[in-house]
Design a protein around this motif. Structure first.
Motif, PDB file in Angstrom:
ATOM      1  N   VAL A  63       0.838  -1.198   0.000  1.00 27.57           N
ATOM      2  CA  VAL A  63       0.000   0.000   0.000  1.00 27.57           C
ATOM      3  C   VAL A  63       0.872   1.247   0.000  1.00 27.57           C
ATOM      4  O   VAL A  63       1.835   1.339   0.766  1.00 27.57           O
ATOM      5  CB  VAL A  63      -0.926   0.056   1.236  1.00 27.57           C
ATOM      6  CG1 VAL A  63      -1.870   1.260   1.154  1.00 27.57           C
ATOM      7  CG2 VAL A  63      -1.723  -1.227   1.396  1.00 27.57           C
ATOM      8  N   HIS A 163       3.266  -0.324   4.363  1.00 26.01           N
ATOM      9  CA  HIS A 163       2.792   0.826   3.600  1.00 26.01           C
ATOM     10  C   HIS A 163       3.731   2.013   3.773  1.00 26.01           C
ATOM     11  O   HIS A 163       4.529   2.054   4.721  1.00 26.01           O
ATOM     12  CB  HIS A 163       1.388   1.220   4.064  1.00 26.01           C
ATOM     13  CG  HIS A 163       1.325   1.648   5.507  1.00 26.01           C
ATOM     14  ND1 HIS A 163       1.297   0.745   6.546  1.00 26.01           N
ATOM     15  CD2 HIS A 163       1.291   2.885   6.078  1.00 26.01           C
ATOM     16  CE1 HIS A 163       1.242   1.395   7.701  1.00 26.01           C
ATOM     17  NE2 HIS A 163       1.252   2.700   7.444  1.00 26.01           N
ATOM     18  N   ASN A 301      -1.627  -1.543  -4.075  1.00 24.70           N
ATOM     19  CA  ASN A 301      -2.794  -0.708  -3.810  1.00 24.70           C
ATOM     20  C   ASN A 301      -2.349   0.718  -3.520  1.00 24.70           C
ATOM     21  O   ASN A 301      -1.302   0.942  -2.900  1.00 24.70           O
ATOM     22  CB  ASN A 301      -3.572  -1.227  -2.591  1.00 24.70           C
ATOM     23  CG  ASN A 301      -4.017  -2.667  -2.752  1.00 24.70           C
ATOM     24  OD1 ASN A 301      -4.993  -2.954  -3.446  1.00 24.70           O
ATOM     25  ND2 ASN A 301      -3.292  -3.592  -2.118  1.00 24.70           N
ATOM     26  N   GLU A 496     -13.093   1.503  -2.195  1.00 25.14           N
ATOM     27  CA  GLU A 496     -12.374   1.298  -3.455  1.00 25.14           C
ATOM     28  C   GLU A 496     -13.110   2.054  -4.555  1.00 25.14           C
ATOM     29  O   GLU A 496     -14.339   2.067  -4.609  1.00 25.14           O
ATOM     30  CB  GLU A 496     -12.303  -0.185  -3.793  1.00 25.14           C
ATOM     31  CG  GLU A 496     -11.428  -0.486  -5.007  1.00 25.14           C
ATOM     32  CD  GLU A 496     -11.203  -1.982  -5.194  1.00 25.14           C
ATOM     33  OE1 GLU A 496     -10.149  -2.358  -5.741  1.00 25.14           O
ATOM     34  OE2 GLU A 496     -12.082  -2.778  -4.789  1.00 25.14           O
ATOM     35  N   ASN A 502      -8.155  -1.509  -7.075  1.00 16.70           N
ATOM     36  CA  ASN A 502      -6.927  -1.340  -6.287  1.00 16.70           C
ATOM     37  C   ASN A 502      -6.556   0.121  -6.054  1.00 16.70           C
ATOM     38  O   ASN A 502      -5.439   0.425  -5.654  1.00 16.70           O
ATOM     39  CB  ASN A 502      -5.731  -2.068  -6.938  1.00 16.70           C
ATOM     40  CG  ASN A 502      -6.004  -3.549  -7.139  1.00 16.70           C
ATOM     41  OD1 ASN A 502      -6.169  -4.011  -8.275  1.00 16.70           O
ATOM     42  ND2 ASN A 502      -6.082  -4.290  -6.053  1.00 16.70           N
ATOM     43  N   LEU A 529      -8.624  -4.513   2.672  1.00 15.22           N
ATOM     44  CA  LEU A 529      -7.289  -5.066   2.465  1.00 15.22           C
ATOM     45  C   LEU A 529      -7.038  -6.283   3.348  1.00 15.22           C
ATOM     46  O   LEU A 529      -6.359  -7.233   2.944  1.00 15.22           O
ATOM     47  CB  LEU A 529      -6.233  -3.993   2.729  1.00 15.22           C
ATOM     48  CG  LEU A 529      -6.242  -2.806   1.763  1.00 15.22           C
ATOM     49  CD1 LEU A 529      -5.193  -1.776   2.169  1.00 15.22           C
ATOM     50  CD2 LEU A 529      -5.999  -3.266   0.330  1.00 15.22           C
ATOM     51  N   ARG A 532      -8.667  -9.286   1.721  1.00 18.60           N
ATOM     52  CA  ARG A 532      -7.890  -9.746   0.567  1.00 18.60           C
ATOM     53  C   ARG A 532      -6.600 -10.419   1.002  1.00 18.60           C
ATOM     54  O   ARG A 532      -6.156 -11.393   0.396  1.00 18.60           O
ATOM     55  CB  ARG A 532      -7.596  -8.570  -0.350  1.00 18.60           C
ATOM     56  CG  ARG A 532      -8.842  -8.040  -1.042  1.00 18.60           C
ATOM     57  CD  ARG A 532      -8.553  -6.878  -1.958  1.00 18.60           C
ATOM     58  NE  ARG A 532      -9.785  -6.374  -2.547  1.00 18.60           N
ATOM     59  CZ  ARG A 532      -9.855  -5.322  -3.351  1.00 18.60           C
ATOM     60  NH1 ARG A 532      -8.750  -4.656  -3.670  1.00 18.60           N
ATOM     61  NH2 ARG A 532     -11.018  -4.926  -3.847  1.00 18.60           N
ATOM     62  N   GLN A 533      -5.991  -9.903   2.057  1.00 19.50           N
ATOM     63  CA  GLN A 533      -4.765 -10.510   2.576  1.00 19.50           C
ATOM     64  C   GLN A 533      -5.036 -11.925   3.068  1.00 19.50           C
ATOM     65  O   GLN A 533      -4.269 -12.853   2.816  1.00 19.50           O
ATOM     66  CB  GLN A 533      -4.219  -9.643   3.713  1.00 19.50           C
ATOM     67  CG  GLN A 533      -2.890 -10.146   4.283  1.00 19.50           C
ATOM     68  CD  GLN A 533      -2.444  -9.294   5.448  1.00 19.50           C
ATOM     69  OE1 GLN A 533      -3.267  -8.698   6.130  1.00 19.50           O
ATOM     70  NE2 GLN A 533      -1.158  -9.234   5.682  1.00 19.50           N
TER      71      GLN A 533
END
Length: 549
Positions: A63, A163, A301, A496, A502, A529, A532-533
């Protein structure tokens, strides 16, 4: 071990860095961190010079957050592993919401169904997760109550998502540039971020607390301190300017050509470990000697948290570029402080009907500068912001509104008075001899002599680094992005962008102009996120469908 493995978080790897370290050192550490996961290509790359990131780098971050105001700070806090839970003894005044929270008390809010929790809630934001998070942090605030938050926070480092946060100035964003003489429209506790009460912080900074509203300067210092005390500094980079954000498209053939010497099975494993290079971020960092050093980053992302104060709105009329026409409170405040306008007989023209315009009226009025206040709305317009503010809490703004209603211009008006309002008027043009032409709703034109003009009609975000200046992301793709008129179109629960996978947006870009509500964006993005992780981990554990672990 896959790149996304929680226990080998890159955020944890950053933990030992100090503020003085260069981007080159960070990149070197990235290479060491990812190691074999990046293949031979990275191992043979030269180290990056001073504060820049090598253009040909294959290093990708999960990120990158563009913008380091309260939106970006709050998102960094949650991506760093801080998780909100229902406090042990907490009872929310909304019985239905409390019942839902009790159903999954053992889970953090990030791990719960935000759509389910948000259902039926109402508040002063069009984004349901923003309303949800606000009512958890400030229960029944809109009814005048000051109930404590029902949440408590735990640092769970295995939830860290690596990130970087890129900002033009110090953490706090535009708050460092706001006019320091005005009070914030929101209460101090509404401006605070999770985990650090503003009142606790400010009580150590000044002896006498005069009411709940505070100076922007105090808020800016609070945000800067927050990043430090919460251990987020390792993720923040100041003096960075983004010049382009572009989507990378890599098809299957390109991958095979690059890795043709790797077996199909090996390639599958490598792909499961690599972070997708969905985005290329280019820009430069301004260093101490004033020079600009370019950098290039790749990210899976990107979160847009730029706010909307970058580009003040213009009337787009003749003469607006003359030096006596200002477009921001800092510009106008600086002119007043330099005594350029004091003692002038000719009035200052202030254009706009919002709170910033009201701040300018107060600034001029308090410095004995006569004011001509021009705005397009009727004074009875129900959408005027003054009608939404309680008189007892905001007496200075209601003073301005009272003058707008009672001291309006007429043919017999004396412009030498302290203040004259021009409802339902607009400026036709400015002239080089410091005159302006106004036109009423009936078409009547008048010429007035000025000492200065201040145009405060809103602002636009600077999204020049995106294609089409980011317009294509809005609800109306033919118009620029604005907080009220044309915010970025997002999924209501993940934040999003509807028109760009993304890519996330939060804060004023999606219509949440108050700090109270922009924190919900951080919750929505983090939840998305995290889900999705988790799916990636399950995919890797199952060997990508081929039983390869």
């Amino acid at each position: 071990m896959p790149v996304w493995c929680c226990r080998c978080s890159l955020a944890g790897h950053f933990r030992n860095y100090s503020d003085t370290e260069t981007e080159g050192e960070i990149f070197n550490s990235l290479v060491q961190y990812f190691g074999d996961n990046l293949g031979r290509k990275v191992k043979t790359m030269p180290l990056v010079e001073e504060t820049s990131l090598l253009e040909g780098s294959s290093v990708s971050l999960p990120v990158v957050i563009i913008g380091n105001g309260p939106s970006g700070i709050c998102l960094s806090y949650m991506l760093s592993g801080y998780r909100p839970y229902l406090a042990p003894e907490a009872i929310h005044p909304n019985a239905i919401l409390h019942s839902k929270l009790e159903e999954a008390r053992h889970l953090s809010i990030v791990d719960q169904d935000l759509e389910y929790l948000s259902e039926g809630l109402e508040g002063r934001s069009s984004n349901p997760v923003a309303v949800l998070f606000d009512t958890l942090l400030h229960p029944d605030a809109d009814f005048g109550y000051d109930y404590p938050s029902i949440l408590h926070w735990k640092l769970e480092q295995h939830h860290c998502i690596p990130h970087l946060v890129l900002g033009k100035g110090p953490p706090g964003g535009a708050w460092h540039n706001m006019e320091g003489s005005m009070l914030t429209i929101s209460f101090g506790n509404w401006m605070e971020l999770p985990g650090l009460k503003f009142k606790d912080w400010v009580s150590n900074k000044r002896r006498n607390l005069k009411g709940d509203r505070v100076m922007p300067e105090e808020i800016a210092r609070y945000y800067k301190h927050y990043v430090k005390v919460m251990g987020l500094q390792k993720n923040f980079r100041e003096n960075t300017y983004i010049t382009s954000l572009s989507k990378l498209y890599r098809d299957q053939d390109d991958d095979n050509n690059q890795d043709r010497d790797i077996s199909t099975k090996h390639l599958q494993i490598e792909k499961s470990k690599l972070i997708k290079r969905n985005w290329e971020i280019r820009g430069y960092q301004r260093i101490a000697d004033g020079s600009h050093v370019p950098f290039c980053l790749f990210a899976e992302n990107v979160a847009l948290a730029t706010g909307t104060l970058d580009s003040p709105g213009h009337l787009e009329i003749e003469g607006e570029d003359f030096p006596f026409v200002f477009h921001s409170m800092p510009e106008f405040g600086a002119a007043v402080n330099k005594v350029k306008l004091r003692g002038k007989v000719d009035p200052v023209l202030i254009v706009g009907s919002g709170l910033t315009a009201a701040d300018a009226v107060l600034c001029a009025y308090n410095n004995n500068i006569p004011v001509m206040h021009v705005f397009r709305r009727r004074v009875t317009d129900p959408n005027l912001i003054f009608k939404q503010l309680p008189k007892k809490l905001y007496p200075e703004y209601h003073k301005v509104y009272h003058m707008m209603c009672t001291q309006s211009y007429s043919a017999d008006s004396n412009l030498l008075s302290d203040y004259t309002s021009f409802p339902e008027h607009h400026v036709l043009s400015f002239k080089s001899d410091m005159k302006c032409i106004l036109q009423s709703v009936s078409g009547l034109k008048k010429i007035f002599k000025l000492s200065a003009a201040v145009v405060l009609i809103g602002s636009h975000p600077n999204l020049s680094f995106l294609k089409e200046q980011g317009c294509y992301l809005g609800h109306n793709s033919s118009q620029p992005i604005t907080c009220k008129g044309n915010p970025v179109e997002i999924n209501a629960y993940t934040y999003e962008c509807v028109k760009e996978a993304n890519l996330f947006a939060l804060g004023p870009l999606v219509g949440d102009n108050f700090v109270r509500f922009l924190k919900g964006g951080a919750l929505g993005v983090t939840r998305c996120l995290a889900v999705r992780q988790k799916k990636k981990h399950l995919f890797v554990e199952r060997g990508g469908g081929d039983g390869i672990a």
